[in-house]
Design an enzyme around this catalytic site. Structure first.
Site, PDB file in Angstrom:
ATOM      1  N   VAL A 124       0.977  -1.272   0.118  1.00 21.31           N
ATOM      2  CA  VAL A 124      -0.061  -0.061   0.144  1.00 21.31           C
ATOM      3  C   VAL A 124       0.796   1.308  -0.059  1.00 21.31           C
ATOM      4  CG1 VAL A 124      -0.402   0.037   2.533  1.00 21.31           C
ATOM      5  CG2 VAL A 124      -1.904   1.343   1.195  1.00 21.31           C
ATOM      6  N   ASP A 133      -7.624  -1.778   4.515  1.00 22.10           N
ATOM      7  CA  ASP A 133      -7.926  -2.510   5.569  1.00 22.10           C
ATOM      8  C   ASP A 133      -6.966  -3.558   5.887  1.00 22.10           C
ATOM      9  OD1 ASP A 133      -8.473  -5.746   4.212  1.00 22.10           O
ATOM     10  OD2 ASP A 133      -9.061  -4.177   2.800  1.00 22.10           O
ATOM     11  N   GLY A 168      -5.650  -6.468  -0.472  1.00 21.50           N
ATOM     12  CA  GLY A 168      -6.494  -5.660   0.358  1.00 21.50           C
ATOM     13  C   GLY A 168      -5.484  -4.519   0.820  1.00 21.50           C
ATOM     14  N   GLU A 169      -5.547  -3.842   1.735  1.00 20.54           N
ATOM     15  CA  GLU A 169      -4.717  -2.880   2.322  1.00 20.54           C
ATOM     16  C   GLU A 169      -5.075  -1.498   1.463  1.00 20.54           C
ATOM     17  OE1 GLU A 169      -0.528  -3.474   1.377  1.00 20.54           O
ATOM     18  OE2 GLU A 169      -0.310  -5.335   2.353  1.00 20.54           O
ATOM     19  N   GLY A 170      -5.771  -1.534   0.507  1.00 20.62           N
ATOM     20  CA  GLY A 170      -6.142  -0.367  -0.277  1.00 20.62           C
ATOM     21  C   GLY A 170      -5.304  -0.319  -1.515  1.00 20.62           C
TER      22      GLY A 170
END
Ligand SMILES: Cc1cc2nc3c(=O)[nH]c(=O)nc-3n(C[C@H](O)[C@H](O)[C@H](O)COP(=O)(O)O)c2cc1C
Length: 576
Positions: free
Chosen positions: A323, A400, A542-544
């Site tokens: 991210v 997230d 995930g993570e954005g």
């Protein structure tokens, strides 16, 4: 002294307070007469102070040589700060003036002696920091008195405090509280220069006033409302006029009609959201990575240990995760919100400590959280959106982190879409066949136990959701209430969006699905929401990360609407 003032005097006080500004430009060279300078110093000296300790001193710096050396220190700090900024912020920062050290005839250094008066200073005994607070009150008095004299004041804090104290020969027991550049100006800006430059926005008073208990926000004489209720009530659909203007402009732009495909829709959506065509460029952007742990981890739904959530949070904050790399590439800021990590996290720049509880409970045994905790976590998301928007961001991005969070996603998606757990459960980080079958069974058992009712979105969230899902739902609602676009990342955001849309479907006006993840539930959630993903690269991190990849697409869509010439303006013939 009489207790009340005539209305004209009261109004004058309020006027000076309202019209005080931090000034960095437009200074005149003329000197400040001694009596005027003395008056503003008298005002400072009449400030309240803890235990009446009057911990301040005022050092007047007039020498150009000294000011030149002070300015060099400030310029070094300015460069250091600029180098640390995400690219979009750095671009905006280049246009800002942050000091007027050489432009003003006098600089005033306000110091604080935290030891003045000995050990038993009344009040400071309990709160040592009140010494510095008192010196700040002296600064504010000086600032207001200067405004009343037509003098501009610019506070400069771009210093290493010890370095500045050393250069100015200030005794070691004193702290430098403020470095003020003071001089006459012809006019004061109507609003803070940082607001005019779009760097930050003024927060409404109602965000800051609470009645009886923190969180019951209200203004005097009004009914307190919860943050969630207030947010839901503020959400409105797209502005139809701006939508029509944007459509019409797209059709007149020097390109075949519709040739920008989905990006045309994105630009129209953002115009409708802003209520203006063209809308502002969605920049700067910030990704909020909401982190939480999951009690269902105990069921063995993932091979990853729970500690990895906290370890990855540390990695995000150190700048070492994907991210961070993607955010750096697209010029966005990363902030991490601890809404429910099991571990206690060290205070670190970039970390917003907003823990609602230490991870959820195991949803196969009991509700993941209480309804009240679910609301609090949703409100963490709303507040995060508010804070990032007030800090000047014009686009929000969801992120997230939470080991085992795809299990909660599957349960949420099944509950809201009515899908079978087998259809919406994915392999998350890549579990083997046996674990995958077990994971589906875990989701099924949780749903059988709670029978969540999609008509009660907060109930579903509390039963089978995650704290980061709740916070992301609030983040999506908060962005919609503020009419700021928010780009959704993968399946975690998709399942959180189901909660948010169930609470207020109009909120979708602010949402853009950044990408479609490889998790099967995500496509089902997006279809249910009627959102079309911009990027489809089989990501499942995930993570954005996926949403960040979509950010330049969203920005390009708006830039085209803002900058591409129309057939009439460019003198280009349209097709017959
Ligand atoms: C503690 C403090 C430090 C500040 N430091 C700086 C600074 O280094 N450079 C700058 O340009 N403005 C600085 N400011 C000014 C703020 O940016 C300014 O107060 C804010 O944008 C609101 O604008 P206003 O004072 O005109 O209402 C500082 C203000 C305070 C209270």
């Amino acid at each position: 002294m009489s207790g009340t003032y005539e209305p004209s005097i009261r109004d004058a006080v309020h006027r000076v307070i309202r019209e005080r500004r931090d000034v960095r430009t437009g200074f005149r060279r003329d000197p400040i007469p001694d009596d005027v300078l003395t008056r503003i110093l008298e005002a400072a000296h009449h400030a309240p102070s803890v235990g009446f300790s009057q911990p301040w001193d005022f050092l007047l710096v007039r020498s150009e040589e000294t000011r030149r050396r002070v300015r060099e220190l400030a310029m070094r700090q300015r460069d250091w700060y600029a180098d640390a900024l995400p690219a979009a912020r750095a671009r905006a920062f280049r246009g800002l003036k942050i000091e007027a050290i050489l432009d003003t005839p006098v600089n005033i250094v306000v110091t604080c002696d935290p030891t003045r008066g000995g050990r038993y200073t009344l009040g400071r005994y309990s709160q040592p920091q009140t010494a510095a607070y008192s010196a700040c009150l002296a600064v504010e008095n000086l600032w207001l008195a200067a405004r009343a004299e037509g003098l501009g004041v610019g506070w400069v804090s771009f210093f290493d405090e010890r370095e500045l104290a050393g250069l100015l020969g200030i005794p070691r027991h004193l702290e430098v509280v403020a470095y003020l550049c003071v001089g006459y100006v012809d006019a004061f800006p109507d609003e803070p220069e940082l607001a005019a430059a779009g760097w930050a926005r003024r927060r409404p008073l109602a965000w800051a006033v609470h009645e009886e208990r923190y969180g019951r926000r209200t203004l005097p004489g009004q009914e307190p409302v919860s943050l969630l209720e207030e947010t839901l009530a503020a959400i409105r659909p797209l502005d139809e006029d701006a939508v029509a203007d944007a459509r019409s402009r797209q059709d007149r732009m020097t390109k075949p009609r519709g040739s920008l495909g989905v990006l045309e829709d994105v630009s129209v959506q953002l115009a409708g959201l802003a209520g203006a065509c063209p809308p502002p460029l969605p920049e700067p952007a910030a990704v909020a990575v909401f982190a939480g742990d999951h009690g269902v981890h105990a069921q063995g739904v993932t091979p990853w240990p729970q500690e990895v959530t906290a370890q990855m949070v540390a990695n995000f904050l150190a700048g070492g995760a994907v991210v961070n790399a993607f955010a750096a590439q697209v010029g966005a800021e990363v902030c991490v919100v601890d809404v429910g990590v099991v571990a206690d996290l060290e205070p670190t720049p970039g970390l917003l400590p907003r823990k609602v509880r230490y991870g959820t409970a195991d949803m196969t045994e009991q509700p993941a959280m209480t309804r009240e905790e679910a609301v609090r976590a949703v409100e963490v998301g709303v507040e995060t959106a508010r804070d990032l928007v007030a800090a000047g961001n014009r686009c929000l991005v969801t992120g997230d982190m939470g080991i085992a969070n795809t299990t909660a996603c599957a349960a949420l998606i099944a509950a809201f879409t009515g899908s079978d757990p087998a259809a919406v459960t994915g392999r998350g980080t890549g579990v083997d066949d046996a674990t995958y079958a077990h994971k589906i069974d875990v989701v099924r058992r949780a749903l059988d136990r709670h029978c969540p009712d999609p008509a009660d979105p907060l109930g579903v969230l509390a039963a089978v959701g995650g704290l980061e899902h709740a916070a992301i739902a609030g983040f999506l609602l908060g962005a919609a209430a503020l009419r700021v676009p928010v780009i959704l990342d993968g399946v975690i955001a998709g399942s959180a969006a189901l909660v948010a849309a169930a609470l207020e479907p109009t909120a979708k006006a602010a949402w853009i699905a950044g990408h479609r993840s490889a998790e099967p539930g995500h496509a089902i959630a997006l279809r249910h929401l009627g959102l079309r993903p911009l990027v489809d690269l089989e990501l499942r991190l995930g993570e954005g990360t996926g949403a960040l990849l979509a950010l330049p697409l969203v920005q390009s869509a708006v830039r085209a609407l803002r900058e591409v010439a129309t057939f009439d303006s460019a003198g280009v013939s349209e097709k017959n």
